[in-house]
Design a protein around this motif. Structure first.
Motif, PDB file in Angstrom:
ATOM      1  N   SER A   1    -103.073  82.701  71.235  1.00 41.44           N
ATOM      2  CA  SER A   1    -102.510  81.874  72.098  1.00 41.44           C
ATOM      3  C   SER A   1    -103.320  80.415  72.201  1.00 41.44           C
ATOM      4  O   SER A   1    -102.749  79.724  72.602  1.00 41.44           O
ATOM      5  N   TYR A   2    -104.507  80.476  71.898  1.00 43.46           N
ATOM      6  CA  TYR A   2    -105.236  79.210  72.087  1.00 43.46           C
ATOM      7  C   TYR A   2    -104.802  78.261  70.928  1.00 43.46           C
ATOM      8  O   TYR A   2    -105.142  77.265  71.133  1.00 43.46           O
ATOM      9  N   PHE A   3    -104.463  78.631  69.702  1.00 41.71           N
ATOM     10  CA  PHE A   3    -103.959  77.781  68.901  1.00 41.71           C
ATOM     11  C   PHE A   3    -102.505  77.212  69.400  1.00 41.71           C
ATOM     12  O   PHE A   3    -102.309  75.982  69.013  1.00 41.71           O
ATOM     13  N   ARG A   4    -101.712  78.109  69.942  1.00 40.31           N
ATOM     14  CA  ARG A   4    -100.374  77.618  70.560  1.00 40.31           C
ATOM     15  C   ARG A   4    -100.438  76.633  71.592  1.00 40.31           C
ATOM     16  O   ARG A   4     -99.640  75.444  71.481  1.00 40.31           O
ATOM     17  N   ASP A   5    -101.260  76.803  72.365  1.00 37.95           N
ATOM     18  CA  ASP A   5    -101.006  76.386  73.808  1.00 37.95           C
ATOM     19  C   ASP A   5    -101.899  74.986  74.148  1.00 37.95           C
ATOM     20  O   ASP A   5    -101.233  74.007  74.656  1.00 37.95           O
ATOM     21  N   GLY A   6    -102.987  74.842  73.470  1.00 43.30           N
ATOM     22  CA  GLY A   6    -103.967  73.690  73.870  1.00 43.30           C
ATOM     23  C   GLY A   6    -104.253  73.402  75.217  1.00 43.30           C
ATOM     24  O   GLY A   6    -104.034  72.510  75.513  1.00 43.30           O
ATOM     25  N   ARG A   7    -104.340  74.592  76.182  1.00 45.70           N
ATOM     26  CA  ARG A   7    -104.631  74.528  77.393  1.00 45.70           C
ATOM     27  C   ARG A   7    -105.789  73.757  77.640  1.00 45.70           C
ATOM     28  O   ARG A   7    -107.006  74.170  77.453  1.00 45.70           O
ATOM     29  N   ILE A   8    -105.769  72.576  78.508  1.00 48.71           N
ATOM     30  CA  ILE A   8    -107.233  72.046  79.110  1.00 48.71           C
ATOM     31  C   ILE A   8    -107.897  72.853  79.948  1.00 48.71           C
ATOM     32  O   ILE A   8    -107.218  73.530  80.815  1.00 48.71           O
ATOM     33  N   TRP A   9    -109.253  72.817  79.742  1.00 45.31           N
ATOM     34  CA  TRP A   9    -110.281  73.530  80.595  1.00 45.31           C
ATOM     35  C   TRP A   9    -109.917  73.327  82.066  1.00 45.31           C
ATOM     36  O   TRP A   9    -109.913  72.231  82.453  1.00 45.31           O
ATOM     37  N   HIS A  10    -110.109  74.337  82.823  1.00 46.43           N
ATOM     38  CA  HIS A  10    -109.741  74.092  84.202  1.00 46.43           C
ATOM     39  C   HIS A  10    -110.440  73.244  85.093  1.00 46.43           C
ATOM     40  O   HIS A  10    -110.121  72.728  85.908  1.00 46.43           O
ATOM     41  N   GLU A  11    -111.497  73.025  84.737  1.00 46.79           N
ATOM     42  CA  GLU A  11    -112.573  71.903  85.410  1.00 46.79           C
ATOM     43  C   GLU A  11    -112.177  70.552  85.058  1.00 46.79           C
ATOM     44  O   GLU A  11    -112.368  69.685  86.004  1.00 46.79           O
TER      45      GLU A  11
END
Lengths: 230, 230, 230, 230
Positions: free
Chosen positions: C114-124
């Motif tokens: 999933s970390y390859f798919r989404d590229g979600r920005i770190w919560h901070e």
């Protein structure tokens, strides 16, 4: 150049050569294993009848023929790449002077309409799982997008272009593909614009210097012939 | 879309809007301090009468008007950038399918003629010391050249395009300038091609979606007005 | 160059000059009204502790300082553009040889995580409504993306770069920004990589030839000074 | 991530993985028929001893080894493309902030010296008739030049990079070739810079994520092996 003793090419000769080239076509081999189909901007904004001021009636008309080309490519595992002109990056990636252009139909367009945001592909042509859709910010499908990288990864050196508008997104994409070294084929009866004379004019310019221009039936025939090993 | 209860845009409405846009023009301010003049491919190959099969008689005809525009820009310190289609890098930098195109006039062209090699600018327009000449390998002046970097260094956000051929190097350059965010002005009477209908068709497409298209007299007037501070 | 009578630059001189340049810095004015902050790849894949083999512990460590820079820019309406390395276009837009690279950690990585798919920005650092996120297919944030067009539309000629990894995505982006004519500022304590020596080495190379390299405190000070009109 | 029950990758694990990758190398087949040699900036400015403040003593030292690689490629008809950093387009095509960089050695450099203008290749490596020389305005050999088009026309998908400076023009060119989908090989003993630690650091970064890095002897061996059909 002295009068009376003119040497070289006469005005008539050069204009005749030019006319011949406008109705000519480049000749190059077409290998379906190296070919991708680009379906340019066949999205609701342009194809869905009566829906927006940007509706291109001829785009609706060609949709079935585009579908036939899509089906053929699917059946032969020729990759299909769809593009849609959409509201990417909050619209901040649009060319700077775009908003000034007469084709924005100011006053006719509500604020941030859904057809600008979504770039939804017309239902007759809906992409299948695994088929790439490029949401692009401008006319040319190569500018500011990874289209060339995708074609390299698919080992494609030839693109077949269909979609709308002939003299905007299709023609600009054809020029860009040509400059990037691709063999370019433009479907004469699977592209559409909002003025039949400009459709013809665009195809003439493309066939003289940028692309092979021919009917979708001929394109399928060319792809088939190679499929059969000749 | 039910018959009789149609909502939205009729075919006639959308085609009328399209026609209006083809004869429209974008409106944007023109600042001579931010403008550069691009003189596209006014080289012997295309301009010198009778010399090559690629001669464009109308390019010869517009040369004096192009010169007037050049002179005006020189007098106002508006930078002028000339391009020439030449044999750079032994021709190895040309788009891969170029050689197949009908506009190469195979059989009419000697092997490696000097007009392919040199890209010499036509004598009426010879660049002055310090004026940049870009020898380019393809139609568009921005592709594979540092033209955008040069314009950035000169702090230019507007380009005026003149030269030849309207529907090849000029039109492709206009599309590229538009996509790179420049304000683009194309001179209707200082561009030329080998078919008057295609000249008009190209200008229509450009003015609808890419560029302000107007006469050289109007261009000078616009530049002057701003010079006078209004 | 005769022995005994050597003229010109000695080996010691040229190496001393080089060393001085590696600890130097370009000097240019920084105008906050022309500046954008690029937050490169501060995404879970690299920042979330222990989560993936690609975790960069120093990226976690700098997150608070990056946040401080982000907050400052938000407070001053300096646009912030986030990038994330994600699975765009089914991964078909990745550079062709990427899969061969040692930094893919083959055997350590599950199939299509999933970390390859989404590229979600770190919560901070989660982007706010209206802040642009560019999902990019490669190291450099300008390649195959509309980042330059976005910066043009925002009238920015200066970019401040922070994020991770210093010697991959940040360094490549800095080189690309430099070549496109931007003033480039790289934050020495708001970039991170997986090897402290290579972090320092990258910053040395950048400051000699590509970018101003300084601390986030200094960057804010420079932006403030101009805000106050001096 | 709860304390005491940590799952996933420890700091030690991820840093160990990173170190392994920095001393790794991508594995890909090298086909001499698909390979070109890029000789980057081996020009008098950098190679001629004592001549300019930009002299790179290690560049002089590697010249013979570069020559051996050039000779091998010539003998096997592997195309060689030379680049030189020169004064093209009156210097107007240089990246806008270049002049501010510490590596310009202001005060040490006469006004418009010949080594800036000419970009003359060092005499041990002088290009032969028909070998391409690209005069480039910036570090990366692909930016604002037709290098990619030339490689496409030569049907090359692999580039071997040698020359100077490792961490400027060579490293930037390697990154650009990688992003354009090329297989990239960088010669560890045929590249040179002005700081041995930064030479090593650059090669580490390249081998982890961009390029195969190996000695010129190994490169020739790889090319030979394929020549012999294995």
């Amino acid at each position: 150049m002295k009068k009376g003793k003119r040497v070289g090419f006469s005005k008539r000769e050069v204009l005749t050569l030019a006319q011949a080239a406008y109705s000519g076509n480049p000749l190059f081999a077409v290998d379906p294993k190296k070919t991708a189909l680009l379906v340019i901007d066949m999205q609701d904004e342009f194809v869905k009848p009566h829906w927006t001021p940007f509706w291109v009636p001829d785009a609706t008309r060609i949709a079935k023929r585009v579908r036939r080309l899509v089906d053929y490519c699917r059946s032969k595992k020729i990759p299909i790449i769809f593009t849609a002109y959409s509201r990417t990056h909050s619209g901040l990636d649009r060319p700077k002077t775009g908003a000034f252009m007469p084709n924005r139909y100011k006053g006719k367009v509500p604020d941030n309409p859904s057809y600008f945001r979504d770039g939804r592909i017309w239902h007759e042509l809906v992409p299948r799982e695994g088929e790439v859709v490029i949401h692009k910010p401008s006319y040319g499908a190569f500018y500011d997008t990874p289209l060339e990288s995708i074609l390299k990864n698919l080992s494609r050196d030839t693109v077949v272009i269909c979609g709308t508008l002939t003299n905007f997104c299709c023609g600009t994409t054809a020029r860009q593909a040509y400059e990037r070294g691709f063999k370019v084929i433009v479907g004469s009866d699977v592209t559409a614009t909002d003025d039949s004379q400009l459709h013809e004019a665009e195809l003439k310019t493309l066939r003289k210097g940028f692309a092979m221009v021919t009917t979708s039936t001929q394109i399928i025939r060319k792809l088939k012939r190679r499929m059969q090993g000749s």
